[in-house]
Design a protein around this motif. Sequence first.
Motif, PDB file in Angstrom:
ATOM      1  N   VAL A  33       0.850  -1.187   0.000  1.00  0.00           N
ATOM      2  CA  VAL A  33       0.000   0.000   0.000  1.00  0.00           C
ATOM      3  C   VAL A  33       0.890   1.243   0.000  1.00  0.00           C
ATOM      4  O   VAL A  33       1.607   1.484   0.978  1.00  0.00           O
ATOM      5  CB  VAL A  33      -0.944   0.034   1.226  1.00  0.00           C
ATOM      6  N   PRO A  34       0.874   2.046  -1.065  1.00  0.00           N
ATOM      7  CA  PRO A  34       1.691   3.262  -1.095  1.00  0.00           C
ATOM      8  C   PRO A  34       1.264   4.255  -0.005  1.00  0.00           C
ATOM      9  O   PRO A  34       0.094   4.286   0.404  1.00  0.00           O
ATOM     10  CB  PRO A  34       1.433   3.844  -2.484  1.00  0.00           C
ATOM     11  N   LEU A  35       2.200   5.069   0.458  1.00  0.00           N
ATOM     12  CA  LEU A  35       1.893   6.053   1.498  1.00  0.00           C
ATOM     13  C   LEU A  35       0.719   6.961   1.148  1.00  0.00           C
ATOM     14  O   LEU A  35      -0.106   7.243   2.023  1.00  0.00           O
ATOM     15  CB  LEU A  35       3.131   6.892   1.820  1.00  0.00           C
ATOM     16  N   PRO A  36       0.586   7.459  -0.095  1.00  0.00           N
ATOM     17  CA  PRO A  36      -0.577   8.307  -0.384  1.00  0.00           C
ATOM     18  C   PRO A  36      -1.910   7.604  -0.127  1.00  0.00           C
ATOM     19  O   PRO A  36      -2.861   8.221   0.353  1.00  0.00           O
ATOM     20  CB  PRO A  36      -0.426   8.650  -1.868  1.00  0.00           C
ATOM     21  N   VAL A  37      -1.972   6.304  -0.394  1.00  0.00           N
ATOM     22  CA  VAL A  37      -3.204   5.551  -0.149  1.00  0.00           C
ATOM     23  C   VAL A  37      -3.443   5.402   1.351  1.00  0.00           C
ATOM     24  O   VAL A  37      -4.569   5.587   1.828  1.00  0.00           O
ATOM     25  CB  VAL A  37      -3.162   4.185  -0.865  1.00  0.00           C
ATOM     26  N   LEU A  38      -2.395   5.091   2.113  1.00  0.00           N
ATOM     27  CA  LEU A  38      -2.557   4.996   3.567  1.00  0.00           C
ATOM     28  C   LEU A  38      -2.980   6.328   4.160  1.00  0.00           C
ATOM     29  O   LEU A  38      -3.753   6.374   5.116  1.00  0.00           O
ATOM     30  CB  LEU A  38      -1.259   4.522   4.226  1.00  0.00           C
ATOM     31  N   ALA A  39      -2.479   7.428   3.600  1.00  0.00           N
ATOM     32  CA  ALA A  39      -2.826   8.757   4.116  1.00  0.00           C
ATOM     33  C   ALA A  39      -4.252   9.157   3.746  1.00  0.00           C
ATOM     34  O   ALA A  39      -4.951   9.772   4.548  1.00  0.00           O
ATOM     35  CB  ALA A  39      -1.837   9.793   3.589  1.00  0.00           C
ATOM     36  N   GLU A  40      -4.687   8.819   2.541  1.00  0.00           N
ATOM     37  CA  GLU A  40      -5.997   9.263   2.058  1.00  0.00           C
ATOM     38  C   GLU A  40      -7.130   8.296   2.391  1.00  0.00           C
ATOM     39  O   GLU A  40      -8.277   8.703   2.464  1.00  0.00           O
ATOM     40  CB  GLU A  40      -5.926   9.505   0.548  1.00  0.00           C
ATOM     41  N   GLN A  41      -6.814   7.020   2.584  1.00  0.00           N
ATOM     42  CA  GLN A  41      -7.832   6.010   2.883  1.00  0.00           C
ATOM     43  C   GLN A  41      -7.393   5.120   4.051  1.00  0.00           C
ATOM     44  O   GLN A  41      -7.390   3.893   3.937  1.00  0.00           O
ATOM     45  CB  GLN A  41      -8.087   5.148   1.645  1.00  0.00           C
ATOM     46  N   PRO A  42      -7.023   5.722   5.176  1.00  0.00           N
ATOM     47  CA  PRO A  42      -6.475   4.900   6.264  1.00  0.00           C
ATOM     48  C   PRO A  42      -7.454   3.893   6.849  1.00  0.00           C
ATOM     49  O   PRO A  42      -7.057   2.783   7.206  1.00  0.00           O
ATOM     50  CB  PRO A  42      -6.052   5.930   7.312  1.00  0.00           C
ATOM     51  N   ALA A  43      -8.725   4.246   6.922  1.00  0.00           N
ATOM     52  CA  ALA A  43      -9.708   3.337   7.514  1.00  0.00           C
ATOM     53  C   ALA A  43      -9.850   2.059   6.689  1.00  0.00           C
ATOM     54  O   ALA A  43     -10.147   0.992   7.232  1.00  0.00           O
ATOM     55  CB  ALA A  43     -11.048   4.032   7.665  1.00  0.00           C
ATOM     56  N   ALA A  44      -9.597   2.140   5.389  1.00  0.00           N
ATOM     57  CA  ALA A  44      -9.711   0.970   4.519  1.00  0.00           C
ATOM     58  C   ALA A  44      -8.640  -0.076   4.825  1.00  0.00           C
ATOM     59  O   ALA A  44      -8.790  -1.245   4.466  1.00  0.00           O
ATOM     60  CB  ALA A  44      -9.620   1.397   3.056  1.00  0.00           C
ATOM     61  N   HIS A  45      -7.569   0.332   5.490  1.00  0.00           N
ATOM     62  CA  HIS A  45      -6.465  -0.586   5.780  1.00  0.00           C
ATOM     63  C   HIS A  45      -6.257  -0.807   7.277  1.00  0.00           C
ATOM     64  O   HIS A  45      -5.286  -1.443   7.669  1.00  0.00           O
ATOM     65  CB  HIS A  45      -5.178  -0.058   5.142  1.00  0.00           C
ATOM     66  N   ASP A  46      -7.175  -0.267   8.092  1.00  0.00           N
ATOM     67  CA  ASP A  46      -7.059  -0.406   9.547  1.00  0.00           C
ATOM     68  C   ASP A  46      -7.015  -1.878   9.941  1.00  0.00           C
ATOM     69  O   ASP A  46      -7.756  -2.704   9.400  1.00  0.00           O
ATOM     70  CB  ASP A  46      -8.232   0.290  10.239  1.00  0.00           C
ATOM     71  N   ASP A  47      -6.125  -2.186  10.882  1.00  0.00           N
ATOM     72  CA  ASP A  47      -5.997  -3.522  11.450  1.00  0.00           C
ATOM     73  C   ASP A  47      -5.596  -4.563  10.401  1.00  0.00           C
ATOM     74  O   ASP A  47      -6.093  -5.682  10.402  1.00  0.00           O
ATOM     75  CB  ASP A  47      -7.277  -3.935  12.168  1.00  0.00           C
ATOM     76  N   SER A  48      -4.684  -4.170   9.483  1.00  0.00           N
ATOM     77  CA  SER A  48      -4.218  -5.108   8.474  1.00  0.00           C
ATOM     78  C   SER A  48      -2.696  -5.063   8.380  1.00  0.00           C
ATOM     79  O   SER A  48      -2.059  -4.144   8.882  1.00  0.00           O
ATOM     80  CB  SER A  48      -4.850  -4.804   7.121  1.00  0.00           C
ATOM     81  N   ARG A  49      -2.144  -6.076   7.744  1.00  0.00           N
ATOM     82  CA  ARG A  49      -0.699  -6.121   7.518  1.00  0.00           C
ATOM     83  C   ARG A  49      -0.414  -5.456   6.183  1.00  0.00           C
ATOM     84  O   ARG A  49      -0.992  -5.830   5.159  1.00  0.00           O
ATOM     85  CB  ARG A  49      -0.212  -7.562   7.515  1.00  0.00           C
ATOM     86  N   VAL A  50       0.485  -4.464   6.211  1.00  0.00           N
ATOM     87  CA  VAL A  50       0.819  -3.733   4.997  1.00  0.00           C
ATOM     88  C   VAL A  50       2.329  -3.613   4.839  1.00  0.00           C
ATOM     89  O   VAL A  50       3.079  -3.743   5.804  1.00  0.00           O
ATOM     90  CB  VAL A  50       0.188  -2.314   4.964  1.00  0.00           C
ATOM     91  N   ALA A  51       2.736  -3.321   3.615  1.00  0.00           N
ATOM     92  CA  ALA A  51       4.118  -2.966   3.298  1.00  0.00           C
ATOM     93  C   ALA A  51       4.057  -1.648   2.539  1.00  0.00           C
ATOM     94  O   ALA A  51       3.189  -1.447   1.686  1.00  0.00           O
ATOM     95  CB  ALA A  51       4.774  -4.044   2.460  1.00  0.00           C
ATOM     96  N   THR A  52       4.953  -0.734   2.896  1.00  0.00           N
ATOM     97  CA  THR A  52       5.012   0.561   2.235  1.00  0.00           C
ATOM     98  C   THR A  52       6.437   1.078   2.341  1.00  0.00           C
ATOM     99  O   THR A  52       7.289   0.435   2.958  1.00  0.00           O
ATOM    100  CB  THR A  52       3.981   1.543   2.847  1.00  0.00           C
ATOM    101  N   GLN A  53       6.700   2.240   1.749  1.00  0.00           N
ATOM    102  CA  GLN A  53       8.054   2.767   1.817  1.00  0.00           C
ATOM    103  C   GLN A  53       8.058   4.280   1.891  1.00  0.00           C
ATOM    104  O   GLN A  53       7.104   4.940   1.493  1.00  0.00           O
ATOM    105  CB  GLN A  53       8.887   2.278   0.638  1.00  0.00           C
ATOM    106  N   GLY A  54       9.150   4.806   2.452  1.00  0.00           N
ATOM    107  CA  GLY A  54       9.329   6.245   2.595  1.00  0.00           C
ATOM    108  C   GLY A  54      10.651   6.528   3.283  1.00  0.00           C
ATOM    109  O   GLY A  54      11.448   5.632   3.525  1.00  0.00           O
ATOM    110  N   VAL A  55      10.863   7.804   3.608  1.00  0.00           N
ATOM    111  CA  VAL A  55      12.086   8.241   4.275  1.00  0.00           C
ATOM    112  C   VAL A  55      11.783   8.416   5.758  1.00  0.00           C
ATOM    113  O   VAL A  55      10.760   8.992   6.132  1.00  0.00           O
ATOM    114  CB  VAL A  55      12.597   9.566   3.665  1.00  0.00           C
ATOM    115  N   VAL A  56      12.675   7.924   6.594  1.00  0.00           N
ATOM    116  CA  VAL A  56      12.482   7.983   8.049  1.00  0.00           C
ATOM    117  C   VAL A  56      12.797   9.393   8.548  1.00  0.00           C
ATOM    118  O   VAL A  56      13.854   9.948   8.266  1.00  0.00           O
ATOM    119  CB  VAL A  56      13.378   6.961   8.777  1.00  0.00           C
ATOM    120  N   ARG A  57      11.869   9.954   9.300  1.00  0.00           N
ATOM    121  CA  ARG A  57      12.013  11.270   9.930  1.00  0.00           C
ATOM    122  C   ARG A  57      11.659  11.130  11.405  1.00  0.00           C
ATOM    123  O   ARG A  57      11.067  10.146  11.833  1.00  0.00           O
ATOM    124  CB  ARG A  57      11.074  12.289   9.280  1.00  0.00           C
ATOM    125  N   HIS A  58      12.002  12.177  12.187  1.00  0.00           N
ATOM    126  CA  HIS A  58      11.630  12.142  13.603  1.00  0.00           C
ATOM    127  C   HIS A  58      11.448  13.559  14.141  1.00  0.00           C
ATOM    128  O   HIS A  58      11.819  14.538  13.505  1.00  0.00           O
ATOM    129  CB  HIS A  58      12.667  11.383  14.417  1.00  0.00           C
TER     130      HIS A  58
END
Length: 118
Positions: A33-58
Amino acid sequence: MTSHSTPVATGLVLLFAALSLAGCGGGEGVAEVPLPVLAEQPAAHDDSRVATQGVVRHFDDPLHYWIEDEDLHRVEIFPHERIAPYLGEAVRVQGHFRFSPTEGRRLTLQSVERLGGE
């Protein structure tokens, strides 16, 4: 009749056990699941196993870590101590995704890997 039904019943039990175990490990049951999809449709993926990618920030106060893409789509990553060594790096993460309107988008790591080539 008894000798014929026993192997069938045993076979069905073994088939059920194999199917039950199939979803317990490896990459099965993990959705890319790409980050834009997780950001725009988070409820659709709630409580599921996903793989995605991005840059680590803190951020320090309060301390939290996340991954983000170039458009600033973000998912917080837990546990912090497992993602902290990758700060500033592009990574692919896999884990359990949760969404809450009050706590946001969170992923509990199962695995993390550095992505190559800048």
